[in-house]
Design a protein around this motif. Structure first.
Motif, PDB file in Angstrom:
ATOM      1  N   MET A  30      34.818   5.404  74.770  1.00 26.06           N
ATOM      2  CA  MET A  30      35.009   3.959  74.746  1.00 26.06           C
ATOM      3  C   MET A  30      36.502   3.674  74.728  1.00 26.06           C
ATOM      4  O   MET A  30      37.208   4.082  73.803  1.00 26.06           O
ATOM      5  N   ASN A  31      37.062   3.035  75.739  1.00 23.91           N
ATOM      6  CA  ASN A  31      38.481   2.765  75.831  1.00 23.91           C
ATOM      7  C   ASN A  31      38.810   1.394  75.249  1.00 23.91           C
ATOM      8  O   ASN A  31      38.221   0.399  75.624  1.00 23.91           O
ATOM      9  N   LYS A  32      39.779   1.403  74.330  1.00 21.72           N
ATOM     10  CA  LYS A  32      40.254   0.156  73.734  1.00 21.72           C
ATOM     11  C   LYS A  32      39.106  -0.776  73.347  1.00 21.72           C
ATOM     12  O   LYS A  32      38.823  -1.758  74.037  1.00 21.72           O
ATOM     13  N   PRO A  33      38.401  -0.464  72.269  1.00 22.83           N
ATOM     14  CA  PRO A  33      37.282  -1.306  71.833  1.00 22.83           C
ATOM     15  C   PRO A  33      37.707  -2.752  71.637  1.00 22.83           C
ATOM     16  O   PRO A  33      38.840  -3.032  71.235  1.00 22.83           O
ATOM     17  N   LEU A  34      36.779  -3.658  71.925  1.00 21.56           N
ATOM     18  CA  LEU A  34      37.043  -5.088  71.793  1.00 21.56           C
ATOM     19  C   LEU A  34      36.437  -5.591  70.485  1.00 21.56           C
ATOM     20  O   LEU A  34      35.234  -5.444  70.256  1.00 21.56           O
ATOM     21  N   ILE A  35      37.280  -6.192  69.652  1.00 19.00           N
ATOM     22  CA  ILE A  35      36.854  -6.684  68.345  1.00 19.00           C
ATOM     23  C   ILE A  35      36.934  -8.204  68.332  1.00 19.00           C
ATOM     24  O   ILE A  35      37.940  -8.781  68.745  1.00 19.00           O
ATOM     25  N   LEU A  36      35.886  -8.851  67.858  1.00 15.67           N
ATOM     26  CA  LEU A  36      35.899 -10.305  67.678  1.00 15.67           C
ATOM     27  C   LEU A  36      36.179 -10.597  66.210  1.00 15.67           C
ATOM     28  O   LEU A  36      35.400 -10.219  65.331  1.00 15.67           O
ATOM     29  N   VAL A  37      37.291 -11.262  65.940  1.00 16.33           N
ATOM     30  CA  VAL A  37      37.691 -11.602  64.572  1.00 16.33           C
ATOM     31  C   VAL A  37      37.346 -13.064  64.308  1.00 16.33           C
ATOM     32  O   VAL A  37      37.912 -13.970  64.925  1.00 16.33           O
ATOM     33  N   VAL A  38      36.393 -13.287  63.410  1.00 14.49           N
ATOM     34  CA  VAL A  38      35.953 -14.645  63.080  1.00 14.49           C
ATOM     35  C   VAL A  38      36.487 -14.982  61.694  1.00 14.49           C
ATOM     36  O   VAL A  38      35.951 -14.531  60.679  1.00 14.49           O
ATOM     37  N   GLU A  39      37.568 -15.754  61.663  1.00 14.95           N
ATOM     38  CA  GLU A  39      38.262 -16.051  60.407  1.00 14.95           C
ATOM     39  C   GLU A  39      39.043 -17.343  60.564  1.00 14.95           C
ATOM     40  O   GLU A  39      39.833 -17.489  61.495  1.00 14.95           O
ATOM     41  N   ASP A  40      38.817 -18.308  59.645  1.00 21.53           N
ATOM     42  CA  ASP A  40      39.514 -19.590  59.750  1.00 21.53           C
ATOM     43  C   ASP A  40      40.820 -19.629  58.953  1.00 21.53           C
ATOM     44  O   ASP A  40      41.645 -20.509  59.170  1.00 21.53           O
ATOM     45  N   ASP A  41      41.027 -18.674  58.054  1.00 22.57           N
ATOM     46  CA  ASP A  41      42.277 -18.582  57.306  1.00 22.57           C
ATOM     47  C   ASP A  41      43.315 -17.910  58.206  1.00 22.57           C
ATOM     48  O   ASP A  41      43.204 -16.721  58.517  1.00 22.57           O
ATOM     49  N   LYS A  42      44.317 -18.654  58.635  1.00 21.46           N
ATOM     50  CA  LYS A  42      45.284 -18.153  59.607  1.00 21.46           C
ATOM     51  C   LYS A  42      46.038 -16.928  59.091  1.00 21.46           C
ATOM     52  O   LYS A  42      46.364 -16.019  59.863  1.00 21.46           O
ATOM     53  N   ALA A  43      46.352 -16.907  57.797  1.00 18.44           N
ATOM     54  CA  ALA A  43      47.087 -15.768  57.242  1.00 18.44           C
ATOM     55  C   ALA A  43      46.249 -14.494  57.290  1.00 18.44           C
ATOM     56  O   ALA A  43      46.740 -13.417  57.683  1.00 18.44           O
ATOM     57  N   VAL A  44      44.973 -14.595  56.915  1.00 14.63           N
ATOM     58  CA  VAL A  44      44.089 -13.429  56.944  1.00 14.63           C
ATOM     59  C   VAL A  44      43.816 -13.014  58.391  1.00 14.63           C
ATOM     60  O   VAL A  44      43.797 -11.826  58.723  1.00 14.63           O
ATOM     61  N   ALA A  76      31.077 -14.435  71.247  1.00  9.36           N
ATOM     62  CA  ALA A  76      30.203 -13.261  71.211  1.00  9.36           C
ATOM     63  C   ALA A  76      29.360 -13.156  72.476  1.00  9.36           C
ATOM     64  O   ALA A  76      29.137 -12.067  73.006  1.00  9.36           O
ATOM     65  N   VAL A  77      28.896 -14.297  72.970  1.00 11.16           N
ATOM     66  CA  VAL A  77      28.073 -14.313  74.177  1.00 11.16           C
ATOM     67  C   VAL A  77      28.902 -14.012  75.423  1.00 11.16           C
ATOM     68  O   VAL A  77      28.503 -13.216  76.275  1.00 11.16           O
ATOM     69  N   THR A  78      30.068 -14.637  75.526  1.00 14.34           N
ATOM     70  CA  THR A  78      30.842 -14.539  76.767  1.00 14.34           C
ATOM     71  C   THR A  78      31.710 -13.288  76.844  1.00 14.34           C
ATOM     72  O   THR A  78      31.904 -12.735  77.921  1.00 14.34           O
ATOM     73  N   LYS A  79      32.225 -12.814  75.698  1.00 18.30           N
ATOM     74  CA  LYS A  79      33.145 -11.678  75.719  1.00 18.30           C
ATOM     75  C   LYS A  79      32.456 -10.341  75.478  1.00 18.30           C
ATOM     76  O   LYS A  79      33.040  -9.291  75.728  1.00 18.30           O
ATOM     77  N   GLN A  80      31.241 -10.346  74.936  1.00 16.54           N
ATOM     78  CA  GLN A  80      30.494  -9.114  74.674  1.00 16.54           C
ATOM     79  C   GLN A  80      31.334  -8.097  73.886  1.00 16.54           C
ATOM     80  O   GLN A  80      31.571  -6.971  74.334  1.00 16.54           O
ATOM     81  N   PRO A  81      31.813  -8.457  72.689  1.00 20.76           N
ATOM     82  CA  PRO A  81      32.647  -7.529  71.911  1.00 20.76           C
ATOM     83  C   PRO A  81      31.862  -6.323  71.423  1.00 20.76           C
ATOM     84  O   PRO A  81      30.625  -6.347  71.380  1.00 20.76           O
ATOM     85  N   ASP A  82      32.593  -5.276  71.056  1.00 20.82           N
ATOM     86  CA  ASP A  82      31.958  -4.072  70.527  1.00 20.82           C
ATOM     87  C   ASP A  82      31.630  -4.227  69.045  1.00 20.82           C
ATOM     88  O   ASP A  82      30.641  -3.673  68.565  1.00 20.82           O
ATOM     89  N   ILE A  83      32.470  -4.975  68.314  1.00 21.34           N
ATOM     90  CA  ILE A  83      32.292  -5.177  66.881  1.00 21.34           C
ATOM     91  C   ILE A  83      32.726  -6.600  66.522  1.00 21.34           C
ATOM     92  O   ILE A  83      33.664  -7.137  67.116  1.00 21.34           O
ATOM     93  N   MET A  84      32.064  -7.187  65.540  1.00 19.97           N
ATOM     94  CA  MET A  84      32.479  -8.490  65.004  1.00 19.97           C
ATOM     95  C   MET A  84      32.935  -8.299  63.565  1.00 19.97           C
ATOM     96  O   MET A  84      32.245  -7.681  62.761  1.00 19.97           O
ATOM     97  N   ILE A  85      34.133  -8.827  63.258  1.00 21.02           N
ATOM     98  CA  ILE A  85      34.608  -8.930  61.877  1.00 21.02           C
ATOM     99  C   ILE A  85      34.429 -10.390  61.472  1.00 21.02           C
ATOM    100  O   ILE A  85      35.017 -11.281  62.081  1.00 21.02           O
ATOM    101  N   LEU A  86      33.626 -10.646  60.446  1.00 24.89           N
ATOM    102  CA  LEU A  86      33.162 -12.004  60.167  1.00 24.89           C
ATOM    103  C   LEU A  86      33.444 -12.452  58.740  1.00 24.89           C
ATOM    104  O   LEU A  86      33.049 -11.789  57.776  1.00 24.89           O
ATOM    105  N   ASP A  87      34.107 -13.599  58.625  1.00 24.19           N
ATOM    106  CA  ASP A  87      34.251 -14.283  57.335  1.00 24.19           C
ATOM    107  C   ASP A  87      33.031 -15.182  57.137  1.00 24.19           C
ATOM    108  O   ASP A  87      32.579 -15.835  58.089  1.00 24.19           O
TER     109      ASP A  87
END
Length: 238
Positions: free
Chosen positions: A1-15, A43-54
């Motif tokens: 798997m080359n350069k996995p795609l991660i979806l970061v779901v976080e509303d705190d800009k610093a985090v 998640a639907v359009t980008k098809q990430p490999d992993i989601m990091i979710l707040d």
């Protein structure tokens, strides 16, 4: 798997910045979302490999996002939340989260959790490619090795393009595949004719759907793409 795609779901800009900077140092690709609605769209359009979710988002509870994503995707979901009560962790894990990290967290621990999830993704993908020589879904059967498809025990005569589309949908059963994703997988980057894709998909449906007005196998997501539905032993789609 080359350069996995991660979806970061976080509303705190610093985090969010901390997480994305960490991902950049490890050469991960990433997209970000600050609301529940935008996270589901990504998640639907980008098809990430992993989601990091707040869990604490402004418009939607993170547990509800997990439940929605689990209706069409098995991608690993790592919860990163300030909620530290056992009941919150249990609720998220029961909804379908794969891991739970409590804020504040260390960068090294987050990366370790990511590596574990990526090993699972790689293992699942390798096992799927090795074992899945025949796809069975209700009364539909696709034999990848033979390059043939059957419906109700009778061979379905498909054009090469129809067969490619059917295989792509079958190998991603339950997932919404966007128009652009399908076009890239079937034709490559040089082709971008969505109307032509709709024509090919329509001819495929005529051959495998008994009632085109109530499709059993291929579901249209208007403006987004298509999904191969999972058909149970009772003949019902899900």
């Amino acid at each position: 798997m080359n350069k996995p795609l991660i979806l970061v779901v976080e509303d705190d800009k610093a985090v969010q910045k901390l997480i994305t900077t960490t991902l950049e140092t490890q050469n991960y690709q990433y997209h970000t979302a600050g609301t529940g609605e935008s996270s589901i769209l990504e998640a639907v359009t980008k098809q990430p490999d992993i989601m990091i979710l707040d869990l604490g988002l402004p418009d939607m509870d993170g547990v509800d996002i997990i439940k929605k994503v689990r209706t069409w995707s098995n991608m690993p979901i790592i919860v990163v939340s300030a909620r530290s009560e056992d009941r919150d962790k249990i609720s998220a894990l029961d909804a379908g989260a794969d891991d739970y990290l409590t804020k504040p967290f260390s960068v090294d621990e987050l990366l370790a959790r990511l590596r574990v999830s990526l090993r699972r993704v790689r293992y699942d993908n390798a096992k799927l490619q090795k074992d899945a020589t025949v796809f069975l879904n209700g009364n539909l059967k696709v034999d990848y090795a033979a390059g043939c498809a059957w419906l109700d025990g009778e061979e379905v005569h498909l054009t090469p393009m129809e067969y490619k589309l059917l295989c792509l949908l079958a190998k991603n059963v339950g997932k919404v595949l966007t128009h652009n994703f399908i076009i890239h997988e079937i034709w490559g980057n040089y082709y971008s004719d969505i109307p032509a894709l709709r024509v090919f998909m329509a001819t495929l449906r005529k051959k495998i759907e008994k009632n085109s007005s109530q499709p059993k196998y291929i579901q249209t997501h208007i403006g987004v793409g298509y999904r191969m539905l999972r058909v149970g032993d009772d003949g019902k789609s899900s």
